[in-house]
Design a protein around this motif. Structure first.
Motif, PDB file in Angstrom:
ATOM      1  N   ASN A 134      -3.703  -7.468  -7.307  1.00 32.71           N
ATOM      2  CA  ASN A 134      -2.752  -6.381  -7.261  1.00 32.71           C
ATOM      3  C   ASN A 134      -1.442  -6.806  -7.936  1.00 32.71           C
ATOM      4  O   ASN A 134      -0.381  -6.725  -7.358  1.00 32.71           O
ATOM      5  N   GLY A 157       0.838  -1.195   0.000  1.00 29.80           N
ATOM      6  CA  GLY A 157       0.000   0.000   0.000  1.00 29.80           C
ATOM      7  C   GLY A 157       0.864   1.232   0.000  1.00 29.80           C
ATOM      8  O   GLY A 157       2.083   1.159  -0.159  1.00 29.80           O
ATOM      9  N   LYS A 158       0.235   2.379   0.201  1.00 28.78           N
ATOM     10  CA  LYS A 158       0.972   3.632   0.228  1.00 28.78           C
ATOM     11  C   LYS A 158       1.789   3.673   1.523  1.00 28.78           C
ATOM     12  O   LYS A 158       1.251   3.617   2.619  1.00 28.78           O
ATOM     13  N   GLU A 159       3.082   3.737   1.399  1.00 23.08           N
ATOM     14  CA  GLU A 159       3.982   3.815   2.551  1.00 23.08           C
ATOM     15  C   GLU A 159       3.771   2.674   3.551  1.00 23.08           C
ATOM     16  O   GLU A 159       3.946   2.848   4.759  1.00 23.08           O
ATOM     17  N   CYS A 160       3.323   1.538   3.066  1.00 26.78           N
ATOM     18  CA  CYS A 160       3.264   0.352   3.916  1.00 26.78           C
ATOM     19  C   CYS A 160       3.371  -0.916   3.068  1.00 26.78           C
ATOM     20  O   CYS A 160       3.011  -0.914   1.895  1.00 26.78           O
ATOM     21  N   SER A 203      -2.969   2.818   7.909  1.00 25.17           N
ATOM     22  CA  SER A 203      -3.227   4.216   7.562  1.00 25.17           C
ATOM     23  C   SER A 203      -4.529   4.661   8.206  1.00 25.17           C
ATOM     24  O   SER A 203      -5.404   3.847   8.496  1.00 25.17           O
ATOM     25  N   ARG A 239      -1.838   5.233  12.326  1.00 30.32           N
ATOM     26  CA  ARG A 239      -0.792   4.582  11.539  1.00 30.32           C
ATOM     27  C   ARG A 239       0.393   4.123  12.388  1.00 30.32           C
ATOM     28  O   ARG A 239       0.997   4.926  13.095  1.00 30.32           O
ATOM     29  N   ARG A 267      11.694   3.414   8.475  1.00 27.98           N
ATOM     30  CA  ARG A 267      10.462   2.659   8.659  1.00 27.98           C
ATOM     31  C   ARG A 267      10.429   1.888   9.976  1.00 27.98           C
ATOM     32  O   ARG A 267      11.447   1.423  10.465  1.00 27.98           O
ATOM     33  N   LYS A 321       8.282   5.899   5.329  1.00 25.82           N
ATOM     34  CA  LYS A 321       8.505   6.579   4.057  1.00 25.82           C
ATOM     35  C   LYS A 321       9.527   5.786   3.241  1.00 25.82           C
ATOM     36  O   LYS A 321      10.421   5.174   3.798  1.00 25.82           O
ATOM     37  N   ASP A 322       9.395   5.853   1.922  1.00 26.03           N
ATOM     38  CA  ASP A 322      10.390   5.237   1.037  1.00 26.03           C
ATOM     39  C   ASP A 322      10.765   3.829   1.475  1.00 26.03           C
ATOM     40  O   ASP A 322      11.882   3.589   1.932  1.00 26.03           O
TER      41      ASP A 322
END
Lengths: 431, 431
Positions: free
Chosen positions: B284, A342-345, B374, B390, A366, A419-420
């Motif tokens: 996905n 997912g986004k940032e996970c 999130s 989060r 992270r 992040k990243d």
């Protein structure tokens, strides 16, 4: 025999089962004595069976070391290139390696083989003949040539001076057109299967390095060129040993499905109307095929391919465009699968082999949460060691040093949040 | 208009996109104004557009209530059967429901429609004509008949006494053979599309119940029989309104792909040689098709189908054999996907809609661990309420009462560990 097995490639021709970290030789889809085995496992096992005291060194790049240990265990000699160059530097490095590691003399013969042909025991019998011919020393390099079964455009050809079992090579021909191939076969041409033998001293005398360490430390000085171009094409005195048994290059879906023992691997249902269709399903879900003819279906965590066998040979350009980063990888300590992104996970399932552990490491950007699904293990978290088992949860904040060792086979869900999320965000520490 | 939308079925004809919990009307693959929509969303929206002040009640079973709210929001009237019986009890129950809920009189007309035809606005114009005819009261029941475009064997036929826009029905015919169908069409027969209208009093006068609660509480006394058999076939005075526009039964892969706006949905690549092939990829990961002709491919967390369009009509028996429990479900509060299943452990990704929450519940035989990926939420754990966001991890031991409410859209990884991980291991509590 002293054998250097070349384990290269990172092709996409067998996408989605092959990818940047899993070359085709690591796909477990050949029927072995105890379940499915990879091309690497098959060839390595075949050599060991034919020549149990032989020396084998696997020449490869850093990215494959973990997977090789996963497939062959820890007790295997691997010569790792400091960086990828080409076959000339790789073979030179491996020759220094096998000489020092196995105490070879200048006069000992080394055989270089690719890791991925589909062959039977008669192939290894011919390797022994190749070895004997090289030992006799009549030629500086001795190659194995495969008697063609068709006028294939996929291989280079070797033209010998006569049709004896062992001959001198007259010339080499690049991959030809169909017409040219037919012409070469009339001239007695054989397929070049990339197998050759030479004496250690023959190659090392061409090189300025005094030891393995010397060539290793100066590896970036070696020309990025192929062994064929740099050595074989410049050599006048080359011999050929012919081989007329099973030899298949299973680098395409069409060729690979040809050697599958059954039409399906994994959770697959074919209806009665489905014909000449091969399906490999590595996913944990059912796959149903109805009414298909001459189709190959392959499903892995990297993606799904559905193709006619005919068209599957053109997969490379498509696979290169669509392929994402690998969702599954085999490592020396076990394997991991990305089960959600997912986004940032990122959520990952980690399987650790008994008595294996991750490297002690930390991340800058992270947090991670481990939940142990099964097995017993030992965690080291910022210097504190403690036992964990099924149901335990371990929070790993960013910058915390951490590792886990499997006391028995261990499965862990790892949730990464930050992040990243990239492989590069990893600092290795000493325990 | 007063419309009862019948939302039934749990078919496997559109496996792997339809399953025990997701009937075909919930598959989001029709192109709408804002992205893909389901058959339910399409039909509901179409009615609202044509008749914005109309009354709509959805008649369904318990298993679909969550999904209906997910697709249509909270502000929708749903009449839920206490148990599944057949269309006669379901329509009777819904008629009591709509009468009380919308204050209808005995003389008001109710139209019963299936939820899953693929139609355009002209269909709803004809529903209005059907409504007017029923209000006029010349017939006790008025049906809509679709002018056939082919001698289909898939539908029942209605034979009217003449070919006027509105006629009296002479007879009904079961799904026929091709030859019979041609004969019926010569006689002026129309397809029975399951749409009919009657006055509230007409049906309620046949029943002994005094109120919705009365029929609901005595639901198990109602005969398990179809409305057609119990009411329509016994009625002499039936009218017919004919419709000659687009009407498609999209209950098979072949029919469904016919109405897809594009050949692919999801992460799909088709090579240039692929023809007349439709692919829906809910996974996905990339899906690549090469050289295919007349094929349908559908991939979801439940499984993967690869079929010729021709053979796909025979999917039911195969899908019933291989289908596992649903890996993805839409609920009133959001959705969940099973991302990993192992021995005595299960990993799930939960998505909660803003301001929605799970029911306050506990498990007897499994521990759970939540990791928030999130969003922001509020957890209630054994009476203690606290905010989470989060990166937070919440351990939920067996027997602990727990729920989570999304203060904004929330994503959670839930790892379940325990014996017998089944839906039934769930006790609901009052907060």
């Amino acid at each position: 025999m002293n054998i250097i097995l070349l384990s290269g490639g990172s092709g996409k021709r067998l996408w989605p089962l092959s990818n940047d970290v899993r070359s085709k030789q690591f796909i477990r889809m050949l029927k072995g004595d105890s379940g499915y085995e990879s091309m690497l496992q098959r060839v390595y096992g075949q050599i060991k069976k034919e020549d149990k005291d032989g020396n084998i060194v696997i020449a490869t790049s850093k990215t494959q070391v973990s997977a090789i240990h996963n497939h062959l265990g820890d007790d295997v000699a691997i010569c790792t290139e400091p960086e990828r160059r080409n076959t000339y530097p790789a073979i030179a490095l491996a020759t220094y390696y096998i000489k020092e590691k196995k105490n070879l003399k200048e006069d000992d013969v080394v055989i270089v083989c690719p890791v991925d042909p589909y062959v039977e025991s008669d192939y290894f019998q011919r390797l022994k003949a190749l070895d004997r011919t090289a030992i006799e020393g009549k030629y500086n390099i001795t190659l194995m040539g495969v008697e063609p079964t068709e006028a294939s455009e996929k291989f280079g050809y070797i033209i010998p001076v006569d049709n004896k079992e062992v001959s001198k090579v007259a010339s080499f021909k690049e991959k030809p057109s169909k017409e040219k191939a037919e012409e070469y076969i009339k001239q007695g041409g054989l397929w070049n299967c990339g197998v050759f033998a030479f004496k250690v001293g023959y190659l090392l005398n061409k090189l300025p390095y005094v030891s393995f360490d010397d060539i290793y430390n100066n590896y970036d000085n070696l020309k990025k060129t192929s062994f064929d171009y740099e050595v074989v094409e410049k050599e006048e005195n080359i011999g050929l040993v012919r081989f007329r048994g099973t030899w298949k290059d299973i680098g395409t879906w069409n060729a690979l499905t040809d050697v599958m023992a059954e039409n399906t691997i994994g959770n697959v249902t074919l209806d009665e109307k489905t014909e000449n269709t091969h399906v490999i399903n590595e996913l944990n879900m059912p796959l149903l095929c109805m009414g298909l003819k001459d189709i190959v279906v392959a499903a892995s965590t990297d993606g799904i391919l559905v193709s006619t066998k005919e068209e599957s040979q053109y997969i490379k350009e498509y696979a290169e465009k669509i392929a994402t980063s690998a969702m599954f990888a085999e490592k020396s300590w076990g394997s991991f699968t990305i089960i959600d992104a997912g986004k940032e996970c990122l959520t990952i399932k980690i399987k650790l082999l008994p008595n294996h552990s991750l490297k002690y490491h930390s991340h800058e950007r992270r947090d991670e949460v481990w939940t142990v699904l099964s097995g017993e293990g030992e965690v080291l978290l910022d210097g504190t060691r403690f036992k964990v088992s099924r149901g335990d949860t371990i929070k790993i904040p960013k910058k915390a040093k951490h590792t886990i060792k499997a006391l028995e086979a261990l499965e862990v869900i790892e949730v990464q949040i930050g992040k990243d999320i990239i492989i590069a965000d990893k600092i290795i520490w000493k325990e």
